[in-house]
Motif scaffolding. Sequence first.
Motif, PDB file in Angstrom:
ATOM      1  N   LYS A  14       0.835  -0.969   0.080  1.00  0.00           N
ATOM      2  CA  LYS A  14       0.102   0.056  -0.041  1.00  0.00           C
ATOM      3  C   LYS A  14       0.991   1.295   0.011  1.00  0.00           C
ATOM      4  O   LYS A  14       0.490   2.212   0.532  1.00  0.00           O
ATOM      5  CB  LYS A  14      -0.945   0.064   1.092  1.00  0.00           C
ATOM      6  CG  LYS A  14      -1.956  -1.078   1.063  1.00  0.00           C
ATOM      7  CD  LYS A  14      -2.800  -1.133   2.328  1.00  0.00           C
ATOM      8  CE  LYS A  14      -3.909  -2.244   1.931  1.00  0.00           C
ATOM      9  NZ  LYS A  14      -4.677  -2.410   3.379  1.00  0.00           N
ATOM     10  N   GLY A  15       2.180   1.142  -0.343  1.00  0.00           N
ATOM     11  CA  GLY A  15       3.130   2.038  -0.443  1.00  0.00           C
ATOM     12  C   GLY A  15       2.608   3.124  -1.515  1.00  0.00           C
ATOM     13  O   GLY A  15       1.613   2.805  -2.464  1.00  0.00           O
ATOM     14  N   THR A  16       3.545   4.316  -1.343  1.00  0.00           N
ATOM     15  CA  THR A  16       3.187   5.445  -2.363  1.00  0.00           C
ATOM     16  C   THR A  16       4.090   5.396  -3.682  1.00  0.00           C
ATOM     17  O   THR A  16       3.901   6.151  -4.474  1.00  0.00           O
ATOM     18  CB  THR A  16       3.505   6.738  -1.831  1.00  0.00           C
ATOM     19  OG1 THR A  16       4.947   6.711  -1.316  1.00  0.00           O
ATOM     20  CG2 THR A  16       2.449   6.923  -0.491  1.00  0.00           C
ATOM     21  N   HIS A  17       4.850   4.378  -3.907  1.00  0.00           N
ATOM     22  CA  HIS A  17       5.829   4.294  -4.762  1.00  0.00           C
ATOM     23  C   HIS A  17       5.242   3.778  -6.089  1.00  0.00           C
ATOM     24  O   HIS A  17       5.406   4.163  -7.203  1.00  0.00           O
ATOM     25  CB  HIS A  17       6.792   3.548  -4.579  1.00  0.00           C
ATOM     26  CG  HIS A  17       7.996   4.088  -3.412  1.00  0.00           C
ATOM     27  ND1 HIS A  17       8.114   5.209  -3.311  1.00  0.00           N
ATOM     28  CD2 HIS A  17       8.201   3.424  -2.327  1.00  0.00           C
ATOM     29  CE1 HIS A  17       8.747   5.495  -2.127  1.00  0.00           C
ATOM     30  NE2 HIS A  17       8.890   4.275  -1.468  1.00  0.00           N
ATOM     31  N   ALA A  61       8.214  12.824  -4.379  1.00  0.00           N
ATOM     32  CA  ALA A  61       8.012  13.030  -2.827  1.00  0.00           C
ATOM     33  C   ALA A  61       9.482  13.438  -2.457  1.00  0.00           C
ATOM     34  O   ALA A  61      10.554  12.686  -2.825  1.00  0.00           O
ATOM     35  CB  ALA A  61       7.218  11.925  -2.262  1.00  0.00           C
ATOM     36  N   ASP A  62       9.413  14.004  -1.279  1.00  0.00           N
ATOM     37  CA  ASP A  62      10.750  14.345  -0.536  1.00  0.00           C
ATOM     38  C   ASP A  62      11.126  13.217   0.430  1.00  0.00           C
ATOM     39  O   ASP A  62      10.668  13.583   1.618  1.00  0.00           O
ATOM     40  CB  ASP A  62      10.901  15.793  -0.200  1.00  0.00           C
ATOM     41  CG  ASP A  62      11.989  16.135   0.689  1.00  0.00           C
ATOM     42  OD1 ASP A  62      13.046  15.612   0.150  1.00  0.00           O
ATOM     43  OD2 ASP A  62      12.158  17.193   1.408  1.00  0.00           O
ATOM     44  N   ASN A  63      11.455  12.104   0.344  1.00  0.00           N
ATOM     45  CA  ASN A  63      11.774  11.171   1.085  1.00  0.00           C
ATOM     46  C   ASN A  63      13.083  10.298   0.840  1.00  0.00           C
ATOM     47  O   ASN A  63      13.608  10.543  -0.306  1.00  0.00           O
ATOM     48  CB  ASN A  63      10.330  10.080   1.130  1.00  0.00           C
ATOM     49  CG  ASN A  63      10.222   9.261  -0.043  1.00  0.00           C
ATOM     50  OD1 ASN A  63      11.126   8.976  -1.044  1.00  0.00           O
ATOM     51  ND2 ASN A  63       9.004   9.410  -0.516  1.00  0.00           N
ATOM     52  N   ALA A  64      13.662   9.484   1.616  1.00  0.00           N
ATOM     53  CA  ALA A  64      14.857   8.908   1.584  1.00  0.00           C
ATOM     54  C   ALA A  64      14.715   7.713   0.237  1.00  0.00           C
ATOM     55  O   ALA A  64      15.642   7.732  -0.305  1.00  0.00           O
ATOM     56  CB  ALA A  64      14.928   8.090   2.761  1.00  0.00           C
ATOM     57  N   PHE A  65      13.480   7.052  -0.034  1.00  0.00           N
ATOM     58  CA  PHE A  65      13.556   6.278  -1.118  1.00  0.00           C
ATOM     59  C   PHE A  65      13.898   7.172  -2.464  1.00  0.00           C
ATOM     60  O   PHE A  65      14.679   6.438  -3.293  1.00  0.00           O
ATOM     61  CB  PHE A  65      12.090   5.518  -1.350  1.00  0.00           C
ATOM     62  CG  PHE A  65      11.853   4.808  -2.697  1.00  0.00           C
ATOM     63  CD1 PHE A  65      12.385   3.432  -2.574  1.00  0.00           C
ATOM     64  CD2 PHE A  65      11.583   5.236  -3.696  1.00  0.00           C
ATOM     65  CE1 PHE A  65      12.351   2.444  -3.490  1.00  0.00           C
ATOM     66  CE2 PHE A  65      11.422   4.302  -4.879  1.00  0.00           C
ATOM     67  CZ  PHE A  65      11.890   3.227  -4.583  1.00  0.00           C
ATOM     68  N   ASN A  66      13.583   8.070  -2.551  1.00  0.00           N
ATOM     69  CA  ASN A  66      13.702   8.802  -3.679  1.00  0.00           C
ATOM     70  C   ASN A  66      14.974   9.668  -4.006  1.00  0.00           C
ATOM     71  O   ASN A  66      15.547   9.856  -4.790  1.00  0.00           O
ATOM     72  CB  ASN A  66      12.484  10.183  -3.847  1.00  0.00           C
ATOM     73  CG  ASN A  66      11.071   9.500  -4.173  1.00  0.00           C
ATOM     74  OD1 ASN A  66      11.152   8.178  -4.626  1.00  0.00           O
ATOM     75  ND2 ASN A  66      10.104  10.041  -4.142  1.00  0.00           N
ATOM     76  N   LYS A  67      15.328  10.077  -2.736  1.00  0.00           N
ATOM     77  CA  LYS A  67      16.519  11.101  -2.629  1.00  0.00           C
ATOM     78  C   LYS A  67      18.051  10.306  -2.447  1.00  0.00           C
ATOM     79  O   LYS A  67      18.951  10.875  -2.920  1.00  0.00           O
ATOM     80  CB  LYS A  67      16.398  12.162  -1.468  1.00  0.00           C
ATOM     81  CG  LYS A  67      15.455  13.126  -1.730  1.00  0.00           C
ATOM     82  CD  LYS A  67      15.285  14.021  -0.524  1.00  0.00           C
ATOM     83  CE  LYS A  67      16.427  14.542  -0.226  1.00  0.00           C
ATOM     84  NZ  LYS A  67      16.110  15.946   0.679  1.00  0.00           N
ATOM     85  N   LEU A  99      16.547   9.087  -7.604  1.00  0.00           N
ATOM     86  CA  LEU A  99      15.475   9.012  -8.746  1.00  0.00           C
ATOM     87  C   LEU A  99      15.714  10.146  -9.542  1.00  0.00           C
ATOM     88  O   LEU A  99      15.218  10.135 -10.971  1.00  0.00           O
ATOM     89  CB  LEU A  99      14.265   8.745  -8.230  1.00  0.00           C
ATOM     90  CG  LEU A  99      13.885   7.491  -7.583  1.00  0.00           C
ATOM     91  CD1 LEU A  99      12.253   7.610  -7.362  1.00  0.00           C
ATOM     92  CD2 LEU A  99      14.028   6.529  -9.001  1.00  0.00           C
ATOM     93  N   ALA A 100      16.181  11.193  -8.826  1.00  0.00           N
ATOM     94  CA  ALA A 100      16.439  12.596  -9.881  1.00  0.00           C
ATOM     95  C   ALA A 100      17.488  12.282 -10.903  1.00  0.00           C
ATOM     96  O   ALA A 100      17.385  12.667 -12.193  1.00  0.00           O
ATOM     97  CB  ALA A 100      16.876  13.690  -9.071  1.00  0.00           C
TER      98      ALA A 100
END
Length: 158
Positions: A14-17, A61-67, A99-100
């Motif tokens: 149910k994650g946001t990714h 989103a500004d989170n660890a998974f993305n950054k 991810l960027a």
Amino acid sequence: MKVKGKVITYSKSKGTHANAFFAFDRKKTIITSDSVAATALPNVMLAGPLLLENNRTVSLADNAFNKNRHPRTGVGLAGNKLYLITVDGRNSMSQGFSLAEFTNIFRWLGCTDAMNLDGGGSTAMYIEGKGIVNHPSDNKKFDHQGERKVANIIYIKK
């Protein structure tokens, strides 16, 4: 995941990714956030996050998974070309991508649509006749032996 029109696996997360669809048939391939367009095709994989859509960078989103830098696997479309990219990480020999950074690789290749498929220990690319060609991180060694068993794959046959 839907293959040949039949749902074979369901997302337990149910994650946001998971906000992007990679869908295709013999004539059409799309990467989209539009579930209606995606599920109209017989083969669908839900993953994410979406990185590029219609040549626009998607806000993440500004989170660890993305950054943070992690091993990554993604897919992108540039016209009629399909790009599958695997990035190693979690090792002194390879730091992975945020991810960027991953989005920039797809943009540099001319992709108008792209999505992250997975990452971490699930990041593995197998090529027939060569085997695993990247360095999966699950065994904590920089070798070709650290792949993780996963439920879904993208299999492309010549």
